[in-house]
Design an enzyme around this catalytic site. Structure first.
Site, mmCIF file in Angstrom:
data_model
loop_
_atom_site.group_PDB
_atom_site.id
_atom_site.type_symbol
_atom_site.label_atom_id
_atom_site.label_comp_id
_atom_site.label_asym_id
_atom_site.label_seq_id
_atom_site.Cartn_x
_atom_site.Cartn_y
_atom_site.Cartn_z
ATOM 1 N N HIS A 54 2.304 12.951 21.323
ATOM 2 C CA HIS A 54 3.616 12.300 21.439
ATOM 3 C C HIS A 54 4.655 13.236 20.849
ATOM 4 C CE1 HIS A 54 6.904 9.411 20.858
ATOM 5 N NE2 HIS A 54 7.050 10.008 19.683
ATOM 6 N N ASN B 132 -2.898 10.721 26.464
ATOM 7 C CA ASN B 132 -2.207 11.953 26.857
ATOM 8 C C ASN B 132 -2.018 12.932 25.684
ATOM 9 O OD1 ASN B 132 -0.237 10.520 25.567
ATOM 10 N ND2 ASN B 132 1.269 10.629 27.204
ATOM 11 N N LYS C 289 -2.890 12.526 19.210
ATOM 12 C CA LYS C 289 -3.391 11.159 19.406
ATOM 13 C C LYS C 289 -4.928 11.075 19.335
ATOM 14 C CE LYS C 289 0.575 9.818 22.242
ATOM 15 N NZ LYS C 289 0.996 9.163 23.514
ATOM 16 N N GLU D 143 11.794 8.648 13.622
ATOM 17 C CA GLU D 143 10.328 8.719 13.657
ATOM 18 C C GLU D 143 9.784 9.507 12.460
ATOM 19 O OE1 GLU D 143 9.427 10.183 17.613
ATOM 20 O OE2 GLU D 143 10.022 8.289 18.530
ATOM 21 N N TYR E 257 6.043 1.837 18.264
ATOM 22 C CA TYR E 257 6.243 1.717 19.720
ATOM 23 C C TYR E 257 7.017 0.447 20.097
ATOM 24 C CZ TYR E 257 3.294 5.732 20.988
ATOM 25 O OH TYR E 257 2.785 7.006 21.171
HETATM 26 P P1 CMP Z 1 4.250 8.505 24.470
HETATM 27 O O1 CMP Z 1 5.078 9.699 24.795
HETATM 28 O O2 CMP Z 1 3.662 8.424 23.112
HETATM 29 O O3 CMP Z 1 5.129 7.180 24.725
HETATM 30 C C1 CMP Z 1 4.577 5.936 25.107
HETATM 31 C C2 CMP Z 1 3.107 6.017 25.402
HETATM 32 O O4 CMP Z 1 2.580 4.941 26.167
HETATM 33 C C3 CMP Z 1 2.831 7.249 26.268
HETATM 34 O O5 CMP Z 1 3.049 8.428 25.541
HETATM 35 C C4 CMP Z 1 1.405 6.959 26.718
HETATM 36 O O6 CMP Z 1 0.440 7.262 25.720
HETATM 37 C C5 CMP Z 1 1.436 5.430 26.867
HETATM 38 N N1 CMP Z 1 1.499 4.965 28.263
HETATM 39 C C6 CMP Z 1 0.530 4.266 28.893
HETATM 40 N N2 CMP Z 1 0.875 3.960 30.135
HETATM 41 C C7 CMP Z 1 2.109 4.469 30.344
HETATM 42 C C8 CMP Z 1 3.000 4.462 31.451
HETATM 43 N N3 CMP Z 1 2.699 3.867 32.618
HETATM 44 N N4 CMP Z 1 4.190 5.096 31.297
HETATM 45 C C9 CMP Z 1 4.505 5.702 30.120
HETATM 46 N N5 CMP Z 1 3.688 5.704 29.029
HETATM 47 C C10 CMP Z 1 2.495 5.110 29.142
#
Ligand code: CMP
Length: 139
Positions: A115, A112, A9, A126, A49
């Site tokens: 993904h 984070n 990311k 995906e 998403y």
């Molecule tokens: P990802 O695994 O890509 O799936 C959804 C993304 O939303 C997650 O990683 C984070 O980057 C983002 N995100 C932001 N806030 C939250 C939250 N409270 N819970 C889960 N995902 C979040």
């Protein structure tokens, strides 16, 4: 052998730590059989998403995911989905185990770093959202 889909990311591309993440992927016996560095459009990110459209973090997530380059990848190996989820660590880095990508690199629950698909069925969807089968090279 199975496949999973991965995104490195914008928080990670901006900090120039994609090589470190790829090392952790390869150390876990996953093979990077496809990857490309791209900038997501708003439409592409929203489509990816879509399942989170009603979540309170959706707009922030789209802004973040379109804020810089991402690297989209196809990873192959034994139990690829499960294996990658294990080495990514928990979504929230505060809950991620020692030795995981998110523990080492993630900044917070949104930024984070990576993904990974959550099931074989979603991995296929995906992967197809970003790659043509001809772009996946596994030999
Ligand atoms: P990802 O695994 O890509 O799936 C959804 C993304 O939303 C997650 O990683 C984070 O980057 C983002 N995100 C932001 N806030 C939250 C939250 N409270 N819970 C889960 N995902 C979040």
């Amino acid at each position: 052998m199975s496949r999973t889909f991965s995104i490195i990311k914008p928080d990670a591309t901006k900090r120039n730590i994609t090589g470190s993440i790829n090392n952790m992927i390869e150390d876990s016996n996953l093979i990077i059989v496809a990857q490309k560095r791209i900038k997501l459009s708003k439409e592409k990110a929203e489509g990816f998403y879509a399942v989170h459209r009603d979540k309170p973090f959706f707009n922030d997530l789209i802004e973040y995911m379109t804020s810089g380059a991402v690297i989209v990848q196809v990873l192959q190996g034994e139990n690829a989905v499960e294996n990658y989820r294990k080495i990514m660590g928990a979504t929230n880095p505060d809950n991620a185990e020692e030795g995981t990508i998110r523990k080492k690199h993630a900044l917070n629950i949104q930024e984070n770093s990576v993904h990974g698909s959550d099931s074989d069925a979603n991995a296929e969807i995906e992967i197809n959202y970003f790659f043509d089968e001809s772009e996946i090279i596994n030999n």
